[in-house]
Design a protein around this motif. Structure first.
Motif, PDB file in Angstrom:
ATOM      1  N   LEU A  97      56.523  40.893  38.030  1.00 34.24           N
ATOM      2  CA  LEU A  97      58.075  41.101  36.947  1.00 34.24           C
ATOM      3  C   LEU A  97      59.039  41.887  37.574  1.00 34.24           C
ATOM      4  O   LEU A  97      59.117  41.840  39.025  1.00 34.24           O
ATOM      5  N   SER A  98      60.135  41.469  36.856  1.00 33.17           N
ATOM      6  CA  SER A  98      61.920  42.314  38.399  1.00 33.17           C
ATOM      7  C   SER A  98      61.541  43.573  37.730  1.00 33.17           C
ATOM      8  O   SER A  98      60.963  44.548  37.206  1.00 33.17           O
ATOM      9  N   HIS A  99      62.425  43.629  39.146  1.00 35.62           N
ATOM     10  CA  HIS A  99      62.285  45.546  39.592  1.00 35.62           C
ATOM     11  C   HIS A  99      63.017  45.760  38.572  1.00 35.62           C
ATOM     12  O   HIS A  99      62.562  47.452  38.400  1.00 35.62           O
ATOM     13  N   ALA A 100      64.183  45.547  37.955  1.00 42.75           N
ATOM     14  CA  ALA A 100      64.795  46.257  36.979  1.00 42.75           C
ATOM     15  C   ALA A 100      63.931  46.399  35.881  1.00 42.75           C
ATOM     16  O   ALA A 100      63.502  47.942  34.961  1.00 42.75           O
ATOM     17  N   TYR A 101      62.826  45.624  35.766  1.00 43.46           N
ATOM     18  CA  TYR A 101      62.838  45.646  33.734  1.00 43.46           C
ATOM     19  C   TYR A 101      60.724  47.481  34.491  1.00 43.46           C
ATOM     20  O   TYR A 101      61.019  47.830  33.684  1.00 43.46           O
ATOM     21  N   ILE A 102      60.932  47.898  35.897  1.00 40.30           N
ATOM     22  CA  ILE A 102      59.763  47.613  35.898  1.00 40.30           C
ATOM     23  C   ILE A 102      60.435  48.844  36.058  1.00 40.30           C
ATOM     24  O   ILE A 102      59.534  50.123  35.371  1.00 40.30           O
ATOM     25  N   ARG A 103      61.771  49.813  36.378  1.00 33.83           N
ATOM     26  CA  ARG A 103      62.211  51.351  36.332  1.00 33.83           C
ATOM     27  C   ARG A 103      62.395  50.938  35.002  1.00 33.83           C
ATOM     28  O   ARG A 103      62.441  52.701  34.620  1.00 33.83           O
ATOM     29  N   ASP A 104      62.613  50.489  34.293  1.00 29.30           N
ATOM     30  CA  ASP A 104      62.650  50.667  32.807  1.00 29.30           C
ATOM     31  C   ASP A 104      62.157  50.776  31.964  1.00 29.30           C
ATOM     32  O   ASP A 104      62.221  51.405  31.253  1.00 29.30           O
ATOM     33  N   LEU A 105      60.489  50.120  32.488  1.00 23.90           N
ATOM     34  CA  LEU A 105      59.458  51.089  31.532  1.00 23.90           C
ATOM     35  C   LEU A 105      59.047  52.322  32.482  1.00 23.90           C
ATOM     36  O   LEU A 105      58.596  53.130  31.437  1.00 23.90           O
ATOM     37  N   GLU A 106      59.560  52.659  33.414  1.00 24.39           N
ATOM     38  CA  GLU A 106      59.156  54.259  33.899  1.00 24.39           C
ATOM     39  C   GLU A 106      59.865  54.989  33.179  1.00 24.39           C
ATOM     40  O   GLU A 106      59.270  56.374  33.223  1.00 24.39           O
ATOM     41  N   GLU A 124      61.487  54.416  30.305  1.00 28.74           N
ATOM     42  CA  GLU A 124      60.777  54.463  28.582  1.00 28.74           C
ATOM     43  C   GLU A 124      61.655  53.499  28.282  1.00 28.74           C
ATOM     44  O   GLU A 124      61.910  54.133  26.879  1.00 28.74           O
ATOM     45  N   ARG A 125      63.053  53.242  28.961  1.00 31.24           N
ATOM     46  CA  ARG A 125      64.225  52.958  28.219  1.00 31.24           C
ATOM     47  C   ARG A 125      64.772  51.597  28.715  1.00 31.24           C
ATOM     48  O   ARG A 125      64.613  52.222  29.709  1.00 31.24           O
ATOM     49  N   ASN A 126      65.066  50.337  28.157  1.00 35.61           N
ATOM     50  CA  ASN A 126      66.178  49.945  28.626  1.00 35.61           C
ATOM     51  C   ASN A 126      67.797  50.303  28.774  1.00 35.61           C
ATOM     52  O   ASN A 126      68.346  50.844  27.801  1.00 35.61           O
ATOM     53  N   ARG A 127      67.827  50.325  30.324  1.00 33.91           N
ATOM     54  CA  ARG A 127      69.648  51.065  30.366  1.00 33.91           C
ATOM     55  C   ARG A 127      70.434  50.223  30.170  1.00 33.91           C
ATOM     56  O   ARG A 127      71.483  50.787  29.945  1.00 33.91           O
ATOM     57  N   SER A 128      70.424  48.997  29.791  1.00 31.63           N
ATOM     58  CA  SER A 128      71.279  48.437  29.831  1.00 31.63           C
ATOM     59  C   SER A 128      72.093  48.770  27.419  1.00 31.63           C
ATOM     60  O   SER A 128      73.063  48.774  27.539  1.00 31.63           O
ATOM     61  N   THR A 129      70.886  48.706  26.915  1.00 31.04           N
ATOM     62  CA  THR A 129      71.178  49.297  25.705  1.00 31.04           C
ATOM     63  C   THR A 129      70.836  50.605  25.448  1.00 31.04           C
ATOM     64  O   THR A 129      70.822  50.781  23.601  1.00 31.04           O
ATOM     65  N   GLU A 143      67.418  51.483  24.021  1.00 33.42           N
ATOM     66  CA  GLU A 143      66.387  51.475  23.846  1.00 33.42           C
ATOM     67  C   GLU A 143      65.071  51.975  24.409  1.00 33.42           C
ATOM     68  O   GLU A 143      65.180  51.524  25.388  1.00 33.42           O
ATOM     69  N   LYS A 144      64.806  52.006  23.382  1.00 30.88           N
ATOM     70  CA  LYS A 144      63.556  52.808  23.524  1.00 30.88           C
ATOM     71  C   LYS A 144      62.752  51.786  23.898  1.00 30.88           C
ATOM     72  O   LYS A 144      62.106  50.189  23.206  1.00 30.88           O
ATOM     73  N   ILE A 145      61.330  51.293  25.229  1.00 30.00           N
ATOM     74  CA  ILE A 145      60.320  49.799  25.409  1.00 30.00           C
ATOM     75  C   ILE A 145      59.294  50.448  25.607  1.00 30.00           C
ATOM     76  O   ILE A 145      59.269  51.680  25.887  1.00 30.00           O
ATOM     77  N   ASN A 146      58.381  49.528  24.881  1.00 33.95           N
ATOM     78  CA  ASN A 146      57.037  49.650  25.360  1.00 33.95           C
ATOM     79  C   ASN A 146      56.271  48.560  26.547  1.00 33.95           C
ATOM     80  O   ASN A 146      56.889  47.278  25.301  1.00 33.95           O
ATOM     81  N   PRO A 147      55.681  48.302  26.926  1.00 29.73           N
ATOM     82  CA  PRO A 147      55.150  47.508  27.869  1.00 29.73           C
ATOM     83  C   PRO A 147      54.377  46.497  27.046  1.00 29.73           C
ATOM     84  O   PRO A 147      53.397  47.152  26.149  1.00 29.73           O
ATOM     85  N   SER A 148      54.002  44.862  26.740  1.00 31.48           N
ATOM     86  CA  SER A 148      53.041  44.220  26.201  1.00 31.48           C
ATOM     87  C   SER A 148      52.194  44.479  26.691  1.00 31.48           C
ATOM     88  O   SER A 148      52.047  44.165  28.100  1.00 31.48           O
ATOM     89  N   PRO A 149      50.886  43.613  25.988  1.00 35.95           N
ATOM     90  CA  PRO A 149      50.037  43.617  26.945  1.00 35.95           C
ATOM     91  C   PRO A 149      49.883  43.138  28.010  1.00 35.95           C
ATOM     92  O   PRO A 149      48.773  43.397  28.954  1.00 35.95           O
TER      93      PRO A 149
END
Length: 222
Positions: free
Chosen positions: A29-38, A40-45, A47-53
């Motif tokens: 995964l990208s390091h930026a996406y991992i940080r977004d998951l931590e 719990e939001r997309n830093r660009s938008t 918006e709240k995000i949830n990881p897929s299975p």
């Protein structure tokens, strides 16, 4: 889906002293996406995000944590105590032996007996999965997208119409099965009817009427 409160912080604690780039290399995964998951939001938008299975599987491998544990904390699976209570709650409203067929959907299960029709709500995907497993064990077969038939009660088969009746005369309740299932379970249906009625296979479905037989024997004019 009920996610663990503070799930992002939980993911961050799993990463521990591992850098984001190291976690990215291990998980794919990208390091930026991992940080977004931590966070719990997309830093660009924002918006709240949830990881897929799929994402959780990659993280479980990277952080060396059981996949089922991560799925549970993310809200995709129930924990053991919830599963136990779910199993206790999964009580059929009528005996499966008395049930002729069942209509299912993601929200409810409808049991049909000879005398009544009973609906039961589906409270969780676990309930639904356990229920479908039990149907196979009890002799039910999936005869359409949302239809399971108790083969122990089928007594008449009208092949040309794809109809299964639960009495030998064909005057009571019946179901219409999907063509692809009819083809798949044709032999099983014949054997079930023969067993349930005590009659030979030659009596397995409605024979052509006398009129049909007469028409089929008439020669076309030259």
């Amino acid at each position: 889906m009920k996610q663990l409160e503070g799930f992002g912080k939980f993911l961050e604690s799993l990463r521990g002293k591992m850098s984001l780039r190291e976690a990215a290399n291990k998980s794919g995964l990208s390091h930026a996406y991992i940080r977004d998951l931590e966070l719990e939001r997309n830093r660009s938008t924002n918006e709240k995000i949830n990881p897929s299975p799929v994402t959780l599987k990659k993280l479980s491998d990277a952080y060396n944590i059981p996949y089922t544990d991560l799925m549970e904390k993310a809200g995709y699976l129930e924990n053991e105590s919830e599963q136990a209570s779910s199993k206790e709650a999964l009580q059929e409203p009528v005996s499966m032996n008395d049930t002729l067929f069942i209509e299912v959907s993601s929200k409810e299960m409808i049991y049909h007996t000879r005398f009544e029709r009973i609906s039961q709500a589906v409270n969780s995907l676990l309930d639904f999965s356990l229920f479908l497993d039990k149907l196979e064990e009890m002799g039910f077969k999936k005869m359409d997208t949302d239809l399971f038939v108790n083969m122990n009660h089928v007594q008449k088969y009208i092949e040309k119409e794809g109809k299964l009746y639960f009495d030998t005369l064909g005057i009571s309740k019946f179901v219409v099965i999907a063509a692809i299932r009819q083809k798949k379970y044709h032999d099983l249906i014949l054997r079930s009817v023969a067993r349930n009625t005590g009659m030979g296979l030659e009596f397995h479905y409605e024979r052509p009427s006398a009129a049909d037989s007469l028409l089929s024997s008439v020669k076309r004019p030259i």
